[in-house]
Enzyme design. Structure first.
Site, mmCIF file in Angstrom:
data_model
loop_
_atom_site.group_PDB
_atom_site.id
_atom_site.type_symbol
_atom_site.label_atom_id
_atom_site.label_comp_id
_atom_site.label_asym_id
_atom_site.label_seq_id
_atom_site.Cartn_x
_atom_site.Cartn_y
_atom_site.Cartn_z
ATOM 1 N N LYS A 137 -46.607 -30.288 -26.644
ATOM 2 C CA LYS A 137 -45.769 -31.364 -26.103
ATOM 3 C C LYS A 137 -46.217 -31.667 -24.688
ATOM 4 O O LYS A 137 -46.770 -30.795 -24.011
ATOM 5 C CB LYS A 137 -44.293 -30.927 -26.083
ATOM 6 C CG LYS A 137 -43.330 -32.087 -26.052
ATOM 7 C CD LYS A 137 -43.114 -32.655 -27.439
ATOM 8 C CE LYS A 137 -42.113 -33.788 -27.453
ATOM 9 N NZ LYS A 137 -41.689 -34.107 -28.826
HETATM 10 P P1 NAD Z 1 -36.397 -43.683 -27.154
HETATM 11 O O1 NAD Z 1 -36.732 -43.569 -25.718
HETATM 12 O O2 NAD Z 1 -37.054 -44.718 -27.983
HETATM 13 O O3 NAD Z 1 -34.818 -43.853 -27.339
HETATM 14 C C1 NAD Z 1 -33.888 -42.972 -26.783
HETATM 15 C C2 NAD Z 1 -32.481 -43.547 -26.978
HETATM 16 O O4 NAD Z 1 -31.520 -42.580 -26.538
HETATM 17 C C3 NAD Z 1 -32.208 -44.817 -26.187
HETATM 18 O O5 NAD Z 1 -31.370 -45.675 -26.922
HETATM 19 C C4 NAD Z 1 -31.456 -44.283 -24.958
HETATM 20 O O6 NAD Z 1 -30.618 -45.270 -24.348
HETATM 21 C C5 NAD Z 1 -30.645 -43.193 -25.604
HETATM 22 N N1 NAD Z 1 -30.170 -42.180 -24.637
HETATM 23 C C6 NAD Z 1 -30.874 -41.581 -23.639
HETATM 24 N N2 NAD Z 1 -30.075 -40.751 -22.962
HETATM 25 C C7 NAD Z 1 -28.852 -40.809 -23.563
HETATM 26 C C8 NAD Z 1 -27.601 -40.185 -23.325
HETATM 27 N N3 NAD Z 1 -27.438 -39.330 -22.300
HETATM 28 N N4 NAD Z 1 -26.556 -40.483 -24.150
HETATM 29 C C9 NAD Z 1 -26.709 -41.354 -25.166
HETATM 30 N N5 NAD Z 1 -27.864 -41.980 -25.435
HETATM 31 C C10 NAD Z 1 -28.924 -41.712 -24.643
HETATM 32 O O7 NAD Z 1 -36.667 -42.215 -27.757
HETATM 33 P P2 NAD Z 1 -36.937 -41.833 -29.284
HETATM 34 O O8 NAD Z 1 -38.394 -41.792 -29.528
HETATM 35 O O9 NAD Z 1 -36.026 -42.626 -30.148
HETATM 36 O O10 NAD Z 1 -36.471 -40.296 -29.253
HETATM 37 C C11 NAD Z 1 -35.119 -39.909 -29.393
HETATM 38 C C12 NAD Z 1 -35.058 -38.428 -29.759
HETATM 39 O O11 NAD Z 1 -35.768 -38.213 -30.995
HETATM 40 C C13 NAD Z 1 -35.723 -37.485 -28.751
HETATM 41 O O12 NAD Z 1 -34.993 -36.264 -28.754
HETATM 42 C C14 NAD Z 1 -37.099 -37.257 -29.336
HETATM 43 O O13 NAD Z 1 -37.681 -36.038 -28.903
HETATM 44 C C15 NAD Z 1 -36.763 -37.215 -30.806
HETATM 45 N N6 NAD Z 1 -37.885 -37.488 -31.705
HETATM 46 C C16 NAD Z 1 -38.613 -38.641 -31.607
HETATM 47 C C17 NAD Z 1 -39.642 -38.892 -32.518
HETATM 48 C C18 NAD Z 1 -40.409 -40.184 -32.510
HETATM 49 O O14 NAD Z 1 -41.206 -40.383 -33.453
HETATM 50 N N7 NAD Z 1 -40.219 -41.061 -31.560
HETATM 51 C C19 NAD Z 1 -39.952 -37.941 -33.495
HETATM 52 C C20 NAD Z 1 -39.186 -36.775 -33.576
HETATM 53 C C21 NAD Z 1 -38.144 -36.569 -32.679
#
Ligand code: NAD
Length: 425
Positions: free
Chosen positions: A115
């Protein structure tokens, strides 16, 4: 089904690394490994901390801290996302890298876990500034990454455009185009069909599998989603398309709720125009705390880590929690959900769809031959359902929660790779 917890109890406000270590300790104890193997599994193979200076558009200079951690590379090259978020630090990146190791092993990909992150708030910077941050970070960690050593993908605060900048910086420095150094990049430069929605599609597949196991179906099921970014936004859209009723969603600014179901397509347009779900006229405002306590069948935390803890877990009324985010539930939160009879499909299984299609993208880039969207969707569903069945079978056989069953499968596969390879010298 009776389940026993194999993770040690730990205090509230637990850091992601403490959560990850507690989970590993439980799995190690269950598997009966000695202290030496435990240390091998707990300790990152390599980590780097780099300074990322940025010349801002106004000519001033600021400095950010960047990290890349390869937690384990015994089953193959390191694989894991790049996060841009102000709270990024070395321990958060270590935890996320460790979860990537177990996740890749659980869905049986030939990868280890890695990561990266930069402690920068992307909302405070222009696209040009973010490009300079990405290129400088990439060039600083260049010795550690590569298509056969450590492959990046998007995570919170980064996207396919970020991956294009990483790929370009790496390729220009090597002197030729190397698409397989990143996944989750735009289709035009070797990205895979289906990657953008893969994590969310995988979440829906495992939700459906868990409902099926309980004798229920997705259609008509009520869902609340926290986080409306790449994972949560697409998940809400796919849930709605598949006939589930998405009744509440939120982001970092607040949330919106409509008991009859939100019009997700219109909500996505609102978010594209305003940058938030707040102010959407097709529902009533709701706070993040209220969203977590929604009276729904399925709760999908898909934002950040640690949101289901000793304070919030007792308020959860959903019967099924499907972890879209990495580490959304602390150890205490987990114990409370289990005590209340709430089934949790853990992050290392639930959100693995992204890394599965990342693997497909890497395979396609390596052979320079691309598959159709149908082929990818079919292969993704097959892998996710097979992994769910593996984990659910293990949980039934050993009387474990889905999280503990998933971790024992992942940790065991990694430990076996260590044992078979032996110790050098
Ligand atoms: P992103 O940046 O596209 O979206 C994050 C979302 O969470 C946004 O809507 C933001 O406003 C919201 N957010 C941030 N802080 C917040 C809070 N304190 N309370 C409520 N909402 C909040 O990120 P993403 O890629 O969608 O990732 C989200 C989660 O999924 C992370 O934990 C990431 O590690 C995990 N993840 C992502 C992927 C991927 O393919 N992108 C894969 C596996 C896991």
């Amino acid at each position: 089904m009776t389940t026993q917890s194999i993770t040690a109890p730990t205090p509230t406000h637990q850091s992601p690394l403490a959560t990850a270590h507690a989970q590993l300790a439980g799995a190690v104890e269950h598997l009966g490994y000695d202290d030496g193997m435990h240390a091998m599994l707990a300790t990152p193979r390599r980590e780097i901390h780099v300074a990322v200076p940025l010349r801002r558009d106004d000519g001033s200079t600021v400095l950010f801290h960047g990290f890349r951690v390869q937690h384990n590379v015994s089953r193959g090259p390191g694989k894991g996302g790049l996060r841009f978020h102000p709270s990024v630090d070395i321990d958060e990146v270590r935890a996320l890298a460790m979860w990537m190791t177990w996740k890749c092993a659980i869905v049986d990909l030939p990868y280890g876990g890695a990561k990266g992150g930069v402690a920068v708030d992307p909302s405070q910077h222009s696209a040009a500034e973010l490009e300079r941050v990405t290129r400088r970070y990439t060039s600083e960690i260049m010795p550690m990454i590569g298509p056969d050593t450590d492959i990046m993908a998007p995570d919170m605060g980064t996207d396919e455009r970020t991956m294009a900048w990483v790929m370009d910086t790496y390729s220009v420095n090597r002197g030729y185009t190397i698409p397989a150094v990143v996944t989750g990049k735009p289709i035009a430069v070797g990205g895979s069909l289906g990657r953008g929605t893969a994590t969310s599609a995988g979440i829906v597949h495992v939700t459906e599998a868990a409902l099926r196991e309980a004798g229920e179906q997705l259609e008509g099921t009520t869902v609340a989603v926290q986080g409306f970014g790449k994972v949560g936004g697409h998940a809400a859209q796919i849930f709605a398309r598949r006939g589930a009723r998405v009744v509440a969603v939120s982001d970092q600014y607040g949330g919106v709720r409509a008991d009859d179901g939100l019009d997700v397509a219109r909500l996505l347009e609102h978010v594209a125009a305003t940058g938030s779900v707040v102010g959407f006229d097709g529902g009533d405002p709701v706070s993040n705390a209220e969203l977590l306590a929604s009276d729904v069948d399925v709760l999908v935390p898909a934002a950040i880590q640690g949101v289901l803890d000793a304070e919030t877990a007792p308020t959860v009324r959903a019967r099924l929690v499907v972890e879209g985010a990495n580490g959304p539930t602390t150890t205490e939160g987990d114990a409370i959900l289990a005590k209340n009879g709430i089934t949790v499909v853990p992050d290392v299984l639930a959100n693995a769809g992204g890394v599965v299609v990342s693997y497909f993208e890497w395979v396609q880039a390596n052979q320079a031959y691309w598959w159709t969207a149908e082929e990818i969707a079919q292969k993704l569903e097959h892998r996710m359902v097979a992994a769910y069945d593996d984990v659910a079978g293990q949980a039934r056989r050993e009387g474990l929660s889905l999280r503990d069953a998933a971790l024992t499968i992942g940790v065991k596969r990694v430990a076996e790779a260590h044992q078979i390879r032996g110790l050098y010298p």
